[in-house]
Design an enzyme around this catalytic site. Structure first.
Site, PDB file in Angstrom:
ATOM      1  CB  SER A   1      -0.852  -0.021   1.275  1.00  0.00           C
ATOM      2  OG  SER A   1      -1.368   1.253   1.595  1.00  0.00           O
TER       3      SER A   1
ATOM      4  CE1 TYR B   1      -3.820  -0.133   3.927  1.00  0.00           C
ATOM      5  CE2 TYR B   1      -5.541  -1.752   4.313  1.00  0.00           C
ATOM      6  CZ  TYR B   1      -4.728  -1.052   3.445  1.00  0.00           C
ATOM      7  OH  TYR B   1      -4.818  -1.273   2.084  1.00  0.00           O
TER       8      TYR B   1
HETATM    9  C1  GCO Z   1      -7.218   4.776   3.702  1.00  0.00           C
HETATM   10  C2  GCO Z   1      -7.284   3.872   2.492  1.00  0.00           C
HETATM   11  C3  GCO Z   1      -5.855   3.483   2.067  1.00  0.00           C
HETATM   12  C4  GCO Z   1      -5.896   2.936   0.658  1.00  0.00           C
HETATM   13  C5  GCO Z   1      -4.643   2.297   0.181  1.00  0.00           C
HETATM   14  C6  GCO Z   1      -3.602   3.288  -0.184  1.00  0.00           C
HETATM   15  O1  GCO Z   1      -8.075   4.651   4.597  1.00  0.00           O
HETATM   16  O2  GCO Z   1      -6.322   5.637   3.691  1.00  0.00           O
HETATM   17  O3  GCO Z   1      -8.062   2.719   2.752  1.00  0.00           O
HETATM   18  O4  GCO Z   1      -5.358   2.599   3.017  1.00  0.00           O
HETATM   19  O5  GCO Z   1      -6.882   1.965   0.539  1.00  0.00           O
HETATM   20  O6  GCO Z   1      -4.156   1.367   1.098  1.00  0.00           O
HETATM   21  O7  GCO Z   1      -2.484   2.600  -0.718  1.00  0.00           O
END
Ligand code: GCO
Length: 255
Positions: A146, A159
């Site tokens: 990501s 995440y």
């Molecule tokens: C967020 C998004 C990001 C994108 C992606 C970017 O909440 O900022 O979900 O996480 O999905 O991962 O690369």
């Protein structure tokens, strides 16, 4: 010569979290280059309809329903592949969830769930696939990272940490599995038009931020990851390993 480098005929690819979204788009790209694809998810009905759609489109598609956080289910799935004579040549660790909340309000259980789905699963499934790839002296592992593999955004700490871990797990896999003939790389999607991002797309302020912050001034379409997945799955990338390659409209490269 050059097209042969991207020919996946005779190869089998397992893509986790692939009944829809980025995983489905990458599965279609790989299948379009000749791969037999194994779609994965936890919703058997959704998987069956995705396989039916892909089969109707002329692709070779199977399904393997298992929870990517359930090690027993993962081992059973690979033992079933073994029993069925299915050799996974390409693994795309795509399954992932998002959970947006400031850390001061974040429960540890919610933190752990994101880490388990988005990071630990890539190690467990990668290990099971690599054990078998090693016996054949070749294999491709493609982990889905990501922008948050490199850059942090407030309210998505678990995440971000998981995707940062994906970047370094990819390098660790390259370090240990290169001599086994396995290449391990990662794709870093930008802000893509997916179900996971629906709330963001529909938020005029966030939508404007993404378009302002992205040199290409738009969100990415899931099918725009297929080319990178094909490259990293094919012989064209046989001397590429440990890399994180962004498909992000240029966002990670600019202030
Ligand atoms: C967020 C998004 C990001 C994108 C992606 C970017 O909440 O900022 O979900 O996480 O999905 O991962 O690369």
């Amino acid at each position: 010569m050059s097209m042969k480098l991207f020919d996946l005929t005779g190869r089998t690819a397992l893509i986790t979290g692939s009944s829809r979204g980025l995983g489905r788009a990458m599965a279609e790209g790989l299948a379009g280059c000749g791969a037999r694809v194994i779609l994965n998810g936890t919703n058997a009905a959704r998987l069956d309809s995705a396989v039916a759609e892909m089969t109707a489109a002329g692709y070779q598609a199977l399904s393997a329903a298992f929870d990517v956080t359930d090690e027993t289910a993962i081992r059973a799935a690979f033992e079933q592949f073994d029993a069925d004579g299915i050799e996974v040549d390409i693994l795309v660790n795509n399954a992932g969830i998002q959970f947006r909340k400031p850390m001061l309000e974040l429960d540890t259980a919610d933190w752990q769930r994101v880490i388990d789905v988005n990071l630990t699963s890539a190690f467990v499934i990668g290990r099971e696939a690599a054990k078998r790839m090693a016996t054949r002296g070749r294999g491709k592992v493609i982990n889905i990272g990501s922008l948050t593999s490199d850059l942090a955004r407030a309210t998505v700490a678990p995440y971000t940490v998981a995707k940062g871990g994906i970047k370094m797990l990819t390098k660790a896999m390259a370090a240990e599995w290169g001599e086994l003939g396995i290449q391990s790389n990662a794709i870093g999607p930008g802000y893509m038009l997916t179900d996971m991002n629906e709330a963001l797309v529909n938020d005029p302020k966030f939508d404007a931020w993404v378009k302002g912050r992205t040199p290409m001034r738009r969100w990415g379409a899931p099918e725009e990851l297929a080319g990178l997945a094909i490259f990293l799955a094919a012989d064209a990338s046989n001397y590429v390993s440990g890399q994180l390659i962004f498909a992000d409209g240029g966002m990670a490269s600019v202030l």
